[in-house]
Design a protein around this motif. Structure first.
Motif, short mmCIF file in Angstrom:
data_model
loop_
_atom_site.label_atom_id
_atom_site.label_comp_id
_atom_site.label_asym_id
_atom_site.label_seq_id
_atom_site.Cartn_x
_atom_site.Cartn_y
_atom_site.Cartn_z
N LYS A 50 -3.64 -2.57 -6.96
CA LYS A 50 -3.53 -1.15 -6.58
C LYS A 50 -3.05 -0.31 -7.76
O LYS A 50 -3.59 0.78 -8.02
CB LYS A 50 -2.59 -1.00 -5.37
CG LYS A 50 -2.38 0.47 -5.06
CD LYS A 50 -1.97 0.81 -3.68
CE LYS A 50 -1.95 2.34 -3.55
NZ LYS A 50 -1.58 2.84 -2.27
N LYS A 100 -8.46 -5.94 1.51
CA LYS A 100 -9.21 -4.84 0.87
C LYS A 100 -9.06 -4.94 -0.64
O LYS A 100 -10.04 -4.81 -1.37
CB LYS A 100 -8.67 -3.51 1.39
CG LYS A 100 -9.29 -2.28 0.77
CD LYS A 100 -8.43 -1.05 0.97
CE LYS A 100 -7.23 -1.03 0.06
NZ LYS A 100 -6.35 0.13 0.25
N GLU A 148 -7.12 10.63 -7.15
CA GLU A 148 -8.29 10.27 -6.35
C GLU A 148 -9.49 11.19 -6.57
O GLU A 148 -10.11 11.67 -5.63
CB GLU A 148 -7.90 10.23 -4.86
CG GLU A 148 -8.88 9.40 -4.05
CD GLU A 148 -8.39 9.17 -2.62
OE1 GLU A 148 -7.45 8.39 -2.42
OE2 GLU A 148 -8.96 9.78 -1.71
N LEU A 196 -9.87 2.44 -3.03
CA LEU A 196 -8.79 2.02 -2.13
C LEU A 196 -9.02 2.50 -0.70
O LEU A 196 -8.28 2.13 0.21
CB LEU A 196 -7.44 2.54 -2.65
CG LEU A 196 -7.01 2.02 -4.02
CD1 LEU A 196 -5.76 2.73 -4.50
CD2 LEU A 196 -6.76 0.51 -3.98
N ASP A 210 0.80 -1.22 0.00
CA ASP A 210 0.00 0.00 0.00
C ASP A 210 0.83 1.27 0.00
O ASP A 210 0.97 1.95 -1.01
CB ASP A 210 -0.98 -0.01 1.18
CG ASP A 210 -2.00 1.12 1.08
OD1 ASP A 210 -2.31 1.52 -0.05
OD2 ASP A 210 -2.47 1.60 2.12
N LYS A 239 0.99 8.56 -2.68
CA LYS A 239 0.50 9.38 -1.57
C LYS A 239 1.64 9.55 -0.57
O LYS A 239 2.22 8.57 -0.11
CB LYS A 239 -0.68 8.70 -0.89
CG LYS A 239 -1.98 8.86 -1.65
CD LYS A 239 -3.14 8.38 -0.82
CE LYS A 239 -4.44 8.54 -1.59
NZ LYS A 239 -5.58 7.95 -0.86
N ARG A 258 -10.18 5.86 -7.57
CA ARG A 258 -9.15 5.57 -6.55
C ARG A 258 -9.76 5.54 -5.15
O ARG A 258 -9.19 4.95 -4.23
CB ARG A 258 -8.01 6.60 -6.62
CG ARG A 258 -6.90 6.27 -5.64
CD ARG A 258 -5.62 7.01 -5.86
NE ARG A 258 -4.64 6.60 -4.88
CZ ARG A 258 -3.36 6.88 -4.93
NH1 ARG A 258 -2.87 7.59 -5.94
NH2 ARG A 258 -2.53 6.47 -4.00
N1 GLY Z 1 -3.94 3.93 0.55
C1 GLY Z 1 -4.91 4.22 -0.42
C2 GLY Z 1 -4.37 4.88 -1.63
O1 GLY Z 1 -3.17 4.84 -1.88
O2 GLY Z 1 -5.12 5.46 -2.36
#
Ligand code: GLY
Length: 353
Positions: free
Chosen positions: A213, A176, A223, A230, A125, A131, A227
């Motif tokens: 991912k 997840k 996002e 996630l 992750d 991020k 996204r």
């Molecule tokens: N941890 C969720 C993302 O990277 O969007």
């Protein structure tokens, strides 16, 4: 956003030699925390490809993912003569890759960086997808930027020294990914034998998880839409983490996500028709593998307040990612305060609190 290269490595030394030789840089910095400085850095510190590097080491643990720690990293980059043409290698778990990524993205408005995640959680992750950030004002990852590492090196060998807690913390993010992908992968994850880990099989599951991912991030790096898938389990998970932080009973991120998944799959049952038997399966798995996070009814308000700070929200309305079924994602769902409190009632009841 630049696409990052994710390299699966069976020999860290060999991979680093190859990867680092592709970079042009004036100075090399390696960021560690107190654990990875002792346990991981010695493996690579003598490599000719890394000769002359400057080590920056920070205190381990999410409580140190702060502005103060970030400032010490900026200071050490500055003292070490870092420029926009320098290269930073982040060697550590999610705290190191998040904070180091933010330091790299902001120092001199951005330098190149490589992530070498050393925990399962960071592999599947934190280190992938760009991020970066720090905790601020009692809130998780409140300040940060999207800035992908130029390269992420996933070295399966680190998995072999994982303790049980860190294995399950990372595994929650894999679950997840299973829930947002398909039944086959989800069931494969549920039936993996965590008491007698086959590391070759785990390495394959990790690679699969990271691909899931990457596919999502490539579609929506900032996002704005998909996204948010996630974030399944994270709206509540982050509130549990913030509560734990406020009460000095810190929990591992993946544990909070696992308990958050129970809550948000309950909401999925109520609001979007997620199958009840699959909720029961997840509840059982989470109870057995993660135990419980204790909450009282009189903490619902505080948890709700934390949820109102979630980054997905607009105008204070709590935003959830829910599922109609495994692999059938519905983003931008809302729930009112009463439904959220009923969700906490369900959580307490199913956990036997
Ligand atoms: N941890 C969720 C993302 O990277 O969007």
């Amino acid at each position: 956003m630049n696409k990052q290269a994710v390299v699966l490595s069976t020999s860290l030394e060999e991979t680093l030699r190859e990867v680092v030789s592709q970079y042009v840089f004036d100075k090399l910095f390696i960021l560690t925390d107190t654990h990875t400085a002792a346990l991981c850095l010695p493996r690579i510190s003598m490599l000719p490809a890394l000769s002359g590097y400057t080590e920056i080491s920070i205190a381990a643990g999410d409580v140190h993912k702060t502005l103060d720690t970030l400032a010490t990293v900026w200071q050490k980059l500055s003292d070490g003569g870092a420029t926009r043409h320098s290269l930073l290698i982040n060697l550590g778990g999610g705290m190191v890759t998040d904070l180091g990524g933010f330091a790299a993205a902001t120092f001199k408005r951005g330098m190149q960086y490589i992530n070498i995640p050393t925990t399962l959680l960071a592999m599947v992750d934190a280190s992938v997808g760009g991020k970066t950030g720090i905790n601020f004002n009692g809130l998780k990852n409140e300040v940060g930027v999207f800035a992908p590492a130029n390269t992420v090196i996933l070295y399966a060998g680190f998995l072999e020294s994982l303790d049980r807690e860190n294995f399950f913390s990372g595994y929650a993010e894999m679950l997840k990914h299973g829930l947002i992908s398909n039944n086959e992968h989800f069931n494969e994850l549920l039936s993996f034998d965590a008491d007698a880990i086959n590391y070759t099989a785990l390495g394959k599951l990790v690679a699969h998880s990271v691909r899931i991912k990457e596919e999502v991030v490539n579609q929506d790096p900032f996002e704005r839409g998909i996204r948010k898938a996630l974030n399944l389990g994270h709206t509540v998970g982050h509130a549990f983490e913030s509560l734990a932080l406020a009460e000095n009973r810190a929990v591992l991120h993946g544990y909070a996500v696992a308990w958050g998944l129970v809550c948000e799959l309950y909401l999925s049952c109520v609001k979007t028709g997620f199958p009840k038997e699959k909720l029961r399966t997840v509840v059982q798995f989470v109870k057995e593998s993660y135990g419980l996070f204790y909450i009282e009814c009189d903490q619902y308000e505080q948890l709700y307040t934390f949820m109102q700070h979630d980054k997905k929200n607009r105008a204070g309305v709590v935003n959830f990612t829910l599922l109609k079924d495994v692999g059938n994602i519905v983003i931008d769902q809302t729930a009112d305060k009463q439904q959220i409190f009923e969700m906490f009632d369900f959580y307490r009841e199913c956990m036997g609190i």
